[in-house]
Enzyme design. Structure first.
Site, short mmCIF file in Angstrom:
data_model
loop_
_atom_site.label_atom_id
_atom_site.label_comp_id
_atom_site.label_asym_id
_atom_site.label_seq_id
_atom_site.Cartn_x
_atom_site.Cartn_y
_atom_site.Cartn_z
N ASP A 112 0.63 14.08 -48.08
CA ASP A 112 -0.57 14.42 -47.31
C ASP A 112 -0.46 13.98 -45.86
OD1 ASP A 112 -4.09 13.39 -47.57
OD2 ASP A 112 -3.06 14.91 -46.36
N ASP A 142 -2.23 19.63 -41.75
CA ASP A 142 -2.61 18.79 -42.88
C ASP A 142 -2.10 19.36 -44.20
OD1 ASP A 142 -5.83 17.57 -44.16
OD2 ASP A 142 -3.76 17.23 -44.78
N1 LIG Z 1 -10.57 16.65 -48.33
C1 LIG Z 1 -9.53 16.41 -48.01
C2 LIG Z 1 -8.22 16.10 -47.64
C3 LIG Z 1 -7.68 16.28 -46.37
N2 LIG Z 1 -8.31 16.77 -45.31
N3 LIG Z 1 -6.41 15.88 -46.36
N4 LIG Z 1 -6.10 15.44 -47.61
C4 LIG Z 1 -7.20 15.59 -48.40
N5 LIG Z 1 -7.19 15.24 -49.69
C5 LIG Z 1 -6.04 14.60 -50.30
C6 LIG Z 1 -6.41 14.42 -51.75
C7 LIG Z 1 -7.81 14.90 -51.92
C8 LIG Z 1 -8.26 15.48 -50.61
#
Ligand SMILES: N#Cc1c(N)n[nH]c1N1CCCC1
Length: 326
Positions: A34, A218
């Site tokens: 992430d 992202d």
């Molecule tokens: N919402 C959201 C989000 C984001 N903007 N970047 N990563 C996210 N998540 C990682 C695991 C759950 C949500």
């Protein structure tokens, strides 16, 4: 050193998960990479059994190299309302053959229902900037931040694909993974994100509209979220489309032929094929769009629907981000 790890898409390319080995003996967990957050956290033996069901997890007491990071806790909330919290151990973490011997491993003591039901991952690896790490009272460094010292170049690259495995590479740029040349944009890391200004957009074969669009790259967000006016202009070209409160965004007949979406990065025109913008079936014969409005989010997000059409270089040294046709 340099490394490479396979990135496997979950259903509908909702997220991309990669094998990460933690502790001694190593336990290998599929973690959601992430670039929109900065905590490395894992499902752990400290969770209630009900919250671990369907998941593999880290048991610090079984790892001979694990050490409690005494007094440190973490508590993360994501934009989609999900979250997790727990305590922290220092342990070995290996990704793609690269080992960080003293990585802060955030062990979950509680996770929200979204994570319990998402059995495609057993935690996350955050690749954004340390400033938004949630460990308290002291920030801990990301895995990439710790690994940088071992790398020839302070870069990682994302080569995500639609509906099939891709990969992340660490410390090098593999010229076989893209065509043409890489165009870079300067990153403003003040908010802790891979944030930059896109130079405009076009819908299908329409005219390119030059305008500065503040976006973040992202990998942890599935879709593309842009300003409402841009999104409206896109769906004006999709017959039968509507912004549905019940569906939670723009839907259209699954039989629709969707135009491509071009995002400008400097003079480079990054093209997302129309087929990528039919994200998934909604209800009946309607389908849900891969492009949605950023209304209520507070920023624009180039998520996986965009990133999987590109080869992306995340250079934390400058910092800068680069794009080329994938
Ligand atoms: N919402 C959201 C989000 C984001 N903007 N970047 N990563 C996210 N998540 C990682 C695991 C759950 C949500």
């Amino acid at each position: 050193a340099q490394g490479s790890v396979t990135a496997s898409p979950s259903q509908y390319d909702g997220e991309y998960d990669c094998p990460v080995t933690v502790g001694t003996p190593g336990v290998t967990l599929p973690l959601d990479f992430d670039t929109g957050s900065s905590d490395l956290w894992v499902f752990s033996s400290e969770l209630p059994a009900s919250e671990r069901s369907g998941h593999a997890y880290y048991t610090s007491s079984s790892s001979s190299t694990s050490k409690l990071d005494s007094g440190e806790t973490w508590d993360i909330s994501y934009g989609d309302g999900s979250g997790a919290e727990g305590n922290i151990y220092i342990d070995k973490v290996t990704i793609g053959g690269i080992t960080v011997t003293s990585q802060a491993v955030e062990a979950a003591e509680s996770v929200s229902s979204e994570f319990v039901s998402d059995t495609s991952n057993d935690g996350l690896v955050g690749f954004a900037f340390d400033s938004i790490n949630t460990a308290s009272p002291n920030h801990v460094q990301t895995w990439f931040g710790n690994a940088e010292a071992q790398l020839a170049s302070p870069v990682f690259t994302a080569n995500l694909k639609k509906g099939k495995a891709g990969n992340y590479n660490f410390g090098y740029i593999d010229s076989s993974e893209y065509t043409g040349s890489i165009t870079y944009a300067t990153i403003n890391s003040a908010n802790g994100f891979w944030e930059f200004s896109a130079s405009g957009y076009a819908v299908g074969s329409g005219a390119f509209s030059s305008q500065s669009i503040d976006v973040i790259a992202d990998t942890g967000t599935t879709l593309i979220y842009l300003p409402a006016a841009i999104v409206k202009a896109y769906y004006a070209k999709v017959s039968g489309s509507s912004n549905s409160a019940s569906a939670g965004g723009y839907i259209f007949p699954c039989s629709a032929t969707l135009p491509s979406l071009t995002i400008g990065i400097g003079s480079y025109k990054a093209v997302v094929p129309g087929t990528f913008l039919n994200y998934a079936p909604n209800t009946g014969s309607t389908c849900f769009g891969g492009l949605q409005s950023n209304a209520g989010i507070g920023l624009s997000i180039l998520g996986d629907v965009f990133l999987k059409s590109q080869f992306v270089v995340f250079n934390q040294g400058v910092p800068k981000i680069g794009f080329a046709p994938g």
